[in-house]
Each structure stands twice: as structure tokens, then as C-alpha cells.
Enzyme design. Sequence first.
Site, short mmCIF file in Angstrom:
data_model
loop_
_atom_site.label_atom_id
_atom_site.label_comp_id
_atom_site.label_asym_id
_atom_site.label_seq_id
_atom_site.Cartn_x
_atom_site.Cartn_y
_atom_site.Cartn_z
N LYS A 1 49.29 78.17 79.57
CA LYS A 1 50.15 78.37 80.65
C LYS A 1 51.64 77.75 80.01
O LYS A 1 52.52 77.76 80.21
CB LYS A 1 50.10 78.61 81.91
CG LYS A 1 49.07 79.59 82.11
CD LYS A 1 49.31 79.80 83.72
CE LYS A 1 47.99 80.88 84.39
NZ LYS A 1 47.33 81.35 84.16
N GLU B 1 53.63 73.73 89.81
CA GLU B 1 54.53 74.56 89.83
C GLU B 1 54.66 74.16 91.78
O GLU B 1 54.24 74.52 92.29
CB GLU B 1 54.30 76.07 89.39
CG GLU B 1 53.61 76.12 88.37
CD GLU B 1 53.65 77.69 88.21
OE1 GLU B 1 53.48 78.41 88.72
OE2 GLU B 1 54.11 77.94 86.20
N HIS C 1 43.44 86.09 94.27
CA HIS C 1 44.39 86.22 92.81
C HIS C 1 43.95 87.60 92.57
O HIS C 1 44.14 86.93 91.30
CB HIS C 1 44.05 84.24 92.44
CG HIS C 1 45.08 83.43 92.29
ND1 HIS C 1 46.16 83.35 93.49
CD2 HIS C 1 44.02 82.05 93.17
CE1 HIS C 1 46.42 81.94 93.85
NE2 HIS C 1 45.10 81.41 94.43
N ARG D 1 47.64 92.38 76.25
CA ARG D 1 46.66 93.27 75.88
C ARG D 1 47.25 94.31 76.67
O ARG D 1 48.54 94.41 77.46
CB ARG D 1 45.54 92.98 76.54
CG ARG D 1 44.99 91.71 77.75
CD ARG D 1 44.35 92.43 78.52
NE ARG D 1 44.20 90.90 78.95
CZ ARG D 1 44.35 91.38 80.47
NH1 ARG D 1 44.80 92.22 81.03
NH2 ARG D 1 43.76 90.53 81.82
#
Length: 671
Positions: free
Chosen positions: A116, A200, A235, A297
Site C-alpha cells: 500500500k 492515514e 471491512h 485481478r
Amino acid sequence: MLRKVLIANRGEIACRIIRTCHRLGVATVAVYSDADRDALHVSLAGEAVHIGPSPAAESYLQGETIIDAALRTGADAIHPGYGFLSENPDFADAVTSAGIRFIGPSSDAIRAMGLKDAAKALMEKAGVPVVPGYHGAEQDPDFLLDEAERIGFPVLIKARAGGGGKGMRRVESAADFREALASAQREASAAFGDAACLIEKYITHPRHIEIQVFGDDHGNVVHLFERDCSLQRRHQKVIEEAPAPGMPEEMRLAMGEAAVKAAMAISYSGAGTIEFIADASDGLKADRFWFMEMNTRLQVEHPVTEAITGVDLVEWQLRVASGEPLPRSQDELFISGWAFEARLYAEDAERGFLPATGRLAHLDLPEELARVDSGVRTGDRISPFYDPMIAKIITRGPDRQTALSLLSSALAEVRATGVTTNASFLRRLTIQPDFVEGRPETGLIDRHLAELTIGQAPARETMALAALKLSGALEPKTVSDPWGRLSGFRLWSEASDFVELDYRGQHVPISFGSTGEGAYAAIVDGRQVDFGLSRLGEDTYLLEVDGRKRRFHLVPGHRDLTIFGDGENWHFGLIDPLAGEDEIAAGSDHIVAPMPGLVKLLRATPGAAVAKGEALVVMEAMKMELTLAAPRDGTIAEVLVSQGEQVIEGAVLLILEPEFGEPESGEPQDG
């Protein structure tokens, strides 16, 4: 076009790929583990190759074994589906080195988006908006705390190699930061072998919106518009839709352009998804979305994009892998209608979404109302080795309201027994006011969790219907003796029958009798109810109380019954009045797991004679071993588990043959 494709996956995605291959005349090869020997994807493929034991690490994650299967069967391409090896760059390299086409992006593209922090740095360089935060390599807790304070609380700690919510923590204040960071790092290290985290800014009113992108080997990249995946739990996506509700055209254009930039920055070829987070605190705005990550994907939710664009994304994958250019340019793509996808899982929403295992004694999916992508059928086993998805239910309509109403109706028609499913939970979501009004948001489910997961108790007339069915009163009478037609005949009193039902461990006494043609009266746990009943079809009835008519479908098992109606389902067992208390407590002919655990030892085979008290199953749970013994002398009728299988509390492990007569077909529902 490719000649033969090996699908390095299982379940619904393997079946879905096989069907497109068949439509295009492409031969298919399936792979399977021990647990999947009789799976649906194996029967659909032209060929199938065994690749190892049941655990994924010993089968579906064995890249060398899969490549060897492709070479032995003459496959010229491998489709990885999603999950397993689909985003493993080393596997992609190995496939290419073996002279086989990998149906997906290059290994370089996979690596570029695999971490990430590196991906966000790359996106910033490409001009794609990125969430404010720290994405560097420094992991000193003091330094990261300083960065969190600079960004401003609340913040989100995220494992840089993470996925599926692992290694992710929301932190509200500096006082909680160090403990949350340590916890996230431990979880990230255990899950991914990489403890590094990034920080973040936490968006307080987040919408999870992603863009489907597609590239080819000729430098072309297009986007196929957005999907809203905001309806999540822990999530994990639950219901997805396309397009996103409330999306301004200006934002759609900006987000699509940003997604194409992201894909072009890594010379992307094949299907991919750029995931963005949007701040919806003041509605969706073109300058209030940021890049989160890229999935290199096909996505689980790709059918909603197919539904609104008319594109078969798997067909595009096969054509691009064959060297063809993209079938359409950007200006040839447009949105038509609205679509939803709900993920039907074997899990118990009322018990914290505990995954369920066992055999699907009955499975009826709403194929007349929806597109159904499934990899299982009646009689198949939901094992503890893989994701417990049963099916994806996809609906499309000319507008959002129609598509959502169709989804709600389709979910109400799901009928599965043998394992617990989340169908009722999903249907409750489809009528939740905020969602209905087009305000999906990542925290919606958590805020309304109680109302979404607490099941509706059966009404008295529903329990009376169960009593009628389980007693045999609804079966046609064929005897010629007039006395035999009087079910429950009592001299000098009204005719009535009596049964005792088990509902979730509670004994419910019910007496009932006919009061006229299609009319009944029942006393349920001491309270009377009068109702009318008419048969609509095999095991489908119309029940009327106080002028209100409702349709119910009944699925009988072995001395048990599941009733489906009103978007809910209820399971009842018939208590034998002649059984002793010990027999009732033991479940009579059933040996049931008293708690979640591992089947460590199994000493039973179908047809084997057993003696009362004989040890048949040894379970390991909570660091203890528990021995389950035969409740009586008898013969094993069915063995419903395997040694090494993880089972939930209440799962039926073994069934003894009835003491009188032949065993009935079917399997009782857990719980």
C-alpha cells in the site's frame, strides 16, 4: 482465441469462468482438493486434476502443482480467478516461464500495487489523489505518533501489506495510539509476515467507491464506471451496487480519469479495480475522493458492472490474454440501468456471523428473479477449509428502486437447510431505510447491527403450521376406514392432535384440530390461534389469520422442519413423547457438537453397529478434549463430518438409523 484454460480456483468463480469459456468454445480444466472431489466446478469442466489435500496451503496455493497440471493437460493459459494465487507475482512469473499465458496483469504490475505504501507513492507521482497520511518506511512508534498528530485525529492505522481489514485500527486520540499500533503490527505480522504500517486520515463519513478498469497489451485502458461497496461489515463487502447512488456526473468523470491514470502508470493489462474512499459528509464531490488501493485481478462484485454495461468481463480477459485489443473504446461504453449483488454466506448473523459448516440438505436459489453465481448445490458440503460463500445474488432493473426491490424479493426466496445462512440478514439490509434512500456508508451495518441480526420469532400460527406438517396432518389420507380419517379422534370431545416441538432448545406444546374445510384451531403454548390454510404447491401453503394471507414454504427433514416465509426462516424439531429425558437431551438419533471445535478423532463409518456409551467422536475445543458417545445401541446411518474438520456448536456429526423402519433421506438443519 485461447484453446484451453486451466482455472486455478474453486467454487462460484471457477464455475463462472467455465461457463464463459464454454460459450466461447474454449476447453476447460478444473483443479480440485480432497474436499472438492465432487464439487460443482469439477463436474462442469471438461477435465479435472487432483492437486492435493483439503487445506488451501496444500492444494490451491501450490503453484508448482497447478502449473504441472496445466502442462500435463495441454492448457495454454491459467486463469487464477480471485483470492488464492491471483495476486501473487511469483506465480505469474512461474506461469509465464513455463510457456503458459497468465490471464491477468504482468508480475511487475502486481508488485507495483502489492504494498500500500509503495502504491500510494506511485499514485501521487501519477497525479492520482491520495488520502492525507504517512506512507513511508519509518516505523518508530514515536515518529508515527508525531505523524498521526500532524495528520489530525481520528486516524487509521493500516498494514501496508494488508487486506480484508487485518492490521487495521481506528484511533481517536494520541493516548490510544501506541497500543493500537502495537496491536495492528502484531496482527499484520501474523497475517502477512510484514508488520509495517502506514497512517492515514480517517474519513468520518466514508463511501467506498471503486472503478473497474481494463487494459490490453496494445496500450489501451478504459474504465467501466463505478461500483459502490460501502455496505461493509468488519471491512468486508456485503452488498455492492452499480452505479453509485448520488454520484454527480462531474465526479464520475473525475474518478474514471483518475482510475485510468492509475492503470496507465503501471502499463496495466487485464481486469483491475481502483478503490477510492470518498468523503460523503456533504454529499459526493469531485474533489473529495482519494485513492486507497488497486486490486490487480477480477473482483467478487464484477457482475454488477457486467449488468449495467452489458460486458462479459471474463470474455474480455480471455480476449486480451489472446492478444486481442479491447473490444470497446471508452466512448462506446455507457451505463444502462442499476444492479445489486448480495453475498450469500453460510454464517450465523445472530451469533456474531460465525461461519457455518455442514452439508446443504436442501438448496433452492432464486434463479427466476436474479442472476445466481454459485459453486454449490443440494447435497454439497460447506467445509471449514475455504470461504463459506454459497452464492452471489445479482439483480438488475431500470432504476435503483426496482433493482433493490428485486434483490429483496430474491433473497426472500432463498431456501437453504443443513447450514445456517445470512439470507435473512441480507434481506433486512435491503429494507433498511438509510440504504433504501440511497445513503450507503461503511458504518451503516455497525450502527444498526442489533436490528439487522436479531431474528423474528415465529408467530403462533407459524408454529401451528409446523405442528400440522410434522404430525402428518397435512398429508393426504388414503385409508378407506372412516375412523381412520378422523385424525386425533376423541370419544365425547372435539377431535384434536397434540405434538411437542423443539424451537431453539425450547419445548413448545401444541394441540390442534380442524374446524372446517381448510380451517384450523390450535393452542400454542397455552394460547389459541385460528387460521385458514390452503395448499399452493408441493410444500407451499397460503396461511390466513384475521384476513391477512401469507405464503410459506416448508422443507421437511428427518423429524424436523424448516419454514420459510416473510423473508425469515424458522427451524423446528419434533419431540418424541415416548423418549426418555436422557434420549431427548442427547438428541436421540443425532450426535451433535456441544460447542465449536475440531473433530480430532472419528470412530464411525456408515453401516457400523455401535453400542450405547461407545466413544465415536473426540472433539478438541478450548484446549480441552471432549468424547461424544453413542446415545443408544444402533447402526450408523450417516457420518456428516470428517476427521480434522472444524465444526460449529449444534452441528450434527453423526446420525443413527431409526430403531424402527428405514432412515428417511435429508439432513436436519443445525441449530
